[in-house]
Scaffold this active site. Sequence first.
Site, PDB file in Angstrom:
ATOM      1  N   ASP A  39      -4.757 -11.019  14.198  1.00  0.00           N
ATOM      2  CA  ASP A  39      -3.865  -9.899  14.555  1.00  0.00           C
ATOM      3  C   ASP A  39      -3.974  -9.556  16.044  1.00  0.00           C
ATOM      4  OD1 ASP A  39      -6.433  -8.854  14.264  1.00  0.00           O
ATOM      5  OD2 ASP A  39      -5.713  -6.913  13.569  1.00  0.00           O
TER       6      ASP A  39
ATOM      7  N   GLU B  96      -4.805   4.472  14.103  1.00  0.00           N
ATOM      8  CA  GLU B  96      -5.667   3.520  14.813  1.00  0.00           C
ATOM      9  C   GLU B  96      -6.312   4.078  16.063  1.00  0.00           C
ATOM     10  OE1 GLU B  96      -2.387   3.160  14.501  1.00  0.00           O
ATOM     11  OE2 GLU B  96      -1.506   2.808  16.476  1.00  0.00           O
TER      12      GLU B  96
ATOM     13  N   HIS C 216       0.529   1.502  16.116  1.00  0.00           N
ATOM     14  CA  HIS C 216       0.397   0.323  16.991  1.00  0.00           C
ATOM     15  C   HIS C 216       1.563   0.251  17.983  1.00  0.00           C
ATOM     16  CE1 HIS C 216      -3.054  -1.188  14.807  1.00  0.00           C
ATOM     17  NE2 HIS C 216      -2.419  -0.949  13.688  1.00  0.00           N
TER      18      HIS C 216
ATOM     19  N   LYS D 257       2.292   1.975   7.137  1.00  0.00           N
ATOM     20  CA  LYS D 257       2.794   1.163   8.256  1.00  0.00           C
ATOM     21  C   LYS D 257       3.626   1.996   9.223  1.00  0.00           C
ATOM     22  CE  LYS D 257       1.400  -3.052   7.949  1.00  0.00           C
ATOM     23  NZ  LYS D 257       0.486  -3.518   9.016  1.00  0.00           N
TER      24      LYS D 257
ATOM     25  N   ARG E 128       0.843  -1.198   0.000  1.00  0.00           N
ATOM     26  CA  ARG E 128       0.000   0.000   0.000  1.00  0.00           C
ATOM     27  C   ARG E 128       0.882   1.254   0.000  1.00  0.00           C
ATOM     28  NH1 ARG E 128      -3.471  -1.474   5.232  1.00  0.00           N
ATOM     29  NH2 ARG E 128      -1.439  -2.322   5.759  1.00  0.00           N
TER      30      ARG E 128
ATOM     31  N   TYR F 235      -0.318   4.465  10.590  1.00  0.00           N
ATOM     32  CA  TYR F 235      -0.567   3.465  11.639  1.00  0.00           C
ATOM     33  C   TYR F 235       0.703   3.326  12.476  1.00  0.00           C
ATOM     34  CZ  TYR F 235      -4.761   1.707   9.200  1.00  0.00           C
ATOM     35  OH  TYR F 235      -5.995   1.591   8.621  1.00  0.00           O
TER      36      TYR F 235
HETATM   37  N1  LIG Z   1      -6.322 -10.144   9.846  1.00  0.00           N
HETATM   38  C1  LIG Z   1      -6.476  -8.931   9.350  1.00  0.00           C
HETATM   39  O1  LIG Z   1      -5.879  -8.576   8.335  1.00  0.00           O
HETATM   40  C2  LIG Z   1      -7.411  -7.957  10.006  1.00  0.00           C
HETATM   41  C3  LIG Z   1      -7.823  -6.784   9.332  1.00  0.00           C
HETATM   42  C4  LIG Z   1      -8.743  -5.949   9.977  1.00  0.00           C
HETATM   43  C5  LIG Z   1      -9.223  -6.264  11.261  1.00  0.00           C
HETATM   44  N2  LIG Z   1      -8.778  -7.406  11.875  1.00  0.00           N
HETATM   45  C6  LIG Z   1      -9.237  -7.826  13.206  1.00  0.00           C
HETATM   46  O2  LIG Z   1     -10.554  -8.340  13.137  1.00  0.00           O
HETATM   47  C7  LIG Z   1     -11.120  -8.294  14.442  1.00  0.00           C
HETATM   48  C8  LIG Z   1     -12.516  -7.689  14.373  1.00  0.00           C
HETATM   49  O3  LIG Z   1     -12.414  -6.316  14.046  1.00  0.00           O
HETATM   50  P1  LIG Z   1     -13.706  -5.385  13.884  1.00  0.00           P
HETATM   51  O4  LIG Z   1     -13.244  -4.113  13.275  1.00  0.00           O
HETATM   52  O5  LIG Z   1     -14.801  -6.140  13.240  1.00  0.00           O
HETATM   53  O6  LIG Z   1     -14.091  -5.124  15.421  1.00  0.00           O
HETATM   54  P2  LIG Z   1     -15.510  -4.623  15.966  1.00  0.00           P
HETATM   55  O7  LIG Z   1     -15.246  -4.020  17.300  1.00  0.00           O
HETATM   56  O8  LIG Z   1     -16.222  -3.828  14.929  1.00  0.00           O
HETATM   57  O9  LIG Z   1     -16.357  -5.975  16.158  1.00  0.00           O
HETATM   58  C9  LIG Z   1     -16.057  -6.944  17.122  1.00  0.00           C
HETATM   59  C10 LIG Z   1     -17.326  -7.663  17.493  1.00  0.00           C
HETATM   60  O10 LIG Z   1     -16.977  -8.776  18.318  1.00  0.00           O
HETATM   61  C11 LIG Z   1     -18.021  -8.936  19.266  1.00  0.00           C
HETATM   62  N3  LIG Z   1     -17.566  -9.784  20.354  1.00  0.00           N
HETATM   63  C12 LIG Z   1     -16.727  -9.473  21.382  1.00  0.00           C
HETATM   64  N4  LIG Z   1     -16.556 -10.551  22.171  1.00  0.00           N
HETATM   65  C13 LIG Z   1     -17.292 -11.558  21.628  1.00  0.00           C
HETATM   66  C14 LIG Z   1     -17.513 -12.909  21.986  1.00  0.00           C
HETATM   67  N5  LIG Z   1     -16.943 -13.455  23.078  1.00  0.00           N
HETATM   68  N6  LIG Z   1     -18.307 -13.656  21.201  1.00  0.00           N
HETATM   69  C15 LIG Z   1     -18.895 -13.123  20.097  1.00  0.00           C
HETATM   70  N7  LIG Z   1     -18.725 -11.843  19.716  1.00  0.00           N
HETATM   71  C16 LIG Z   1     -17.929 -11.071  20.468  1.00  0.00           C
HETATM   72  C17 LIG Z   1     -18.372  -7.511  19.653  1.00  0.00           C
HETATM   73  O11 LIG Z   1     -19.657  -7.424  20.258  1.00  0.00           O
HETATM   74  C18 LIG Z   1     -18.323  -6.798  18.292  1.00  0.00           C
HETATM   75  O12 LIG Z   1     -19.578  -6.782  17.661  1.00  0.00           O
HETATM   76  C19 LIG Z   1     -10.130  -7.480  15.276  1.00  0.00           C
HETATM   77  O13 LIG Z   1      -9.294  -8.359  16.000  1.00  0.00           O
HETATM   78  C20 LIG Z   1      -9.319  -6.742  14.245  1.00  0.00           C
HETATM   79  O14 LIG Z   1      -8.049  -6.366  14.734  1.00  0.00           O
HETATM   80  C21 LIG Z   1      -7.880  -8.233  11.269  1.00  0.00           C
END
Ligand SMILES: NC(=O)c1ccc[n+]([C@@H]2O[C@H](COP(=O)([O-])OP(=O)(O)OC[C@H]3O[C@@H](n4cnc5c(N)ncnc54)[C@H](O)[C@@H]3O)[C@@H](O)[C@H]2O)c1
Length: 372
Positions: free
Chosen positions: A270, A118, A96, A75, A15, A94
């Site tokens: 992550d 973030e 972190h 990054k 990116r 970002y």
């Molecule tokens: N791998 C990647 O490239 C990548 C990219 C973007 C985001 N992410 C990750 O994805 C994850 C989700 O991000 P998001 O933006 O959707 O967050 P978000 O806060 O919008 O959503 C998280 C959801 O999880 C729910 N939740 C919390 N505990 C729970 C449980 N025990 N059981 C069921 N649901 C539960 C919450 O109520 C909420 O609705 C984060 O860890 C984020 O860092 C990863």
Amino acid sequence: MKIGCPTEIKPQEFRVGLTPNAAQEAVAHGHSVIVQKGAGLGAGFTDEDYTAAGAALADTAAEVFATAEMIVKVKEPQAPERAMLREGQVLFTYLHLAPDPEQTRDLIASGATCIAYETVTDDRGGLPLLAPMSEVAGRLAPQVGAWSLQKANGGRGVLMGGVPGVGPARVAVIGGGVVGTHAARVAAGMGAEVTVLDRSLSRMRYLDDVFGAVFRTRYASAGNTAELVAEADMVIGAVLIPGAAAPKLVSRAQLSTMKPGAVIVDVAIDQGGCFETSKATTHQDPIYEVDGIVHYCVANMPGAVARTSTLALGNATLPFLLALADKGWRKACADDPHLAAGLNVHAGRITNAPVGEALGLAAITPAAALAA
Ligand SMILES: NC(=O)c1ccc[n+]([C@@H]2O[C@H](COP(=O)([O-])OP(=O)(O)OC[C@H]3O[C@@H](n4cnc5c(N)ncnc54)[C@H](O)[C@@H]3O)[C@@H](O)[C@H]2O)c1
């Protein structure tokens, strides 16, 4: 203001911090933009796209860092980049910092004003500069999961949408936030039968109101989760407890209840992942198998679609970027507490309480930094 955009140097990062459209808007606001040659190539932007937008080109990152009053990146700055930051310079990217004491030490030593994407907030309690990447990862999850379900990739050999006379794949999405909602929409759009599990009743009410005809919701009790995981062809992990490691919601023992060749896509990797058997993978080698279950656990999923991700991030950062350039960081942050929430380091001090706490270092408030 002189705005600079270097080429990203973190491995596998394609990116770029500034799109040609963003450069054009900054130039129209009276600012000058300097972009390192080749910075946009990974996202499909040529040097000519930038010069047509009114930006100047630099041969090296050193030239960008030496010239610019504000550096815009994607990054966190790598060690050689941190060495080029200087007192009074603004860094917008970002960061972190919480798990990264080395970077924090260098940013403190630089004297620069460092604003982290973030931790910028919005009126609805969201994180507007993280959301676009969650949208990308969420929409990508069923796409990579569908590929992993193919027989040659170790999967069950099930087609997401089925065909007339043959049922569709069953998909369980754990966590119905930004990632989960976008994942569920795309999986349902591919024809799968989708259920979203969450623990927030207000979130499930919202999902039911908006998407009730598209996918179902279930409360994420341990019992409901176990039942849906056992029935699923694909399970997408999308939970987040802000500031904490992801809770482990599916144990290794539960894998034996799943259908052989079923697929786990753990987007929450992550934050450590929400399956006991998850470990971070890369785009080069994205999947592995445990007890007959295919795992996809790429920690930087948006990197797979660098162009879409760059454009999505650019749309979200542009208003903040223009405010910083037009008003200077101090007035821009004073006028907008949401942007001020992005302030992580200023003039040798940490300005974000959770970062200070995580690293055991003293922090001042953004307001104190603005008053200084
Ligand atoms: N791998 C990647 O490239 C990548 C990219 C973007 C985001 N992410 C990750 O994805 C994850 C989700 O991000 P998001 O933006 O959707 O967050 P978000 O806060 O919008 O959503 C998280 C959801 O999880 C729910 N939740 C919390 N505990 C729970 C449980 N025990 N059981 C069921 N649901 C539960 C919450 O109520 C909420 O609705 C984060 O860890 C984020 O860092 C990863």
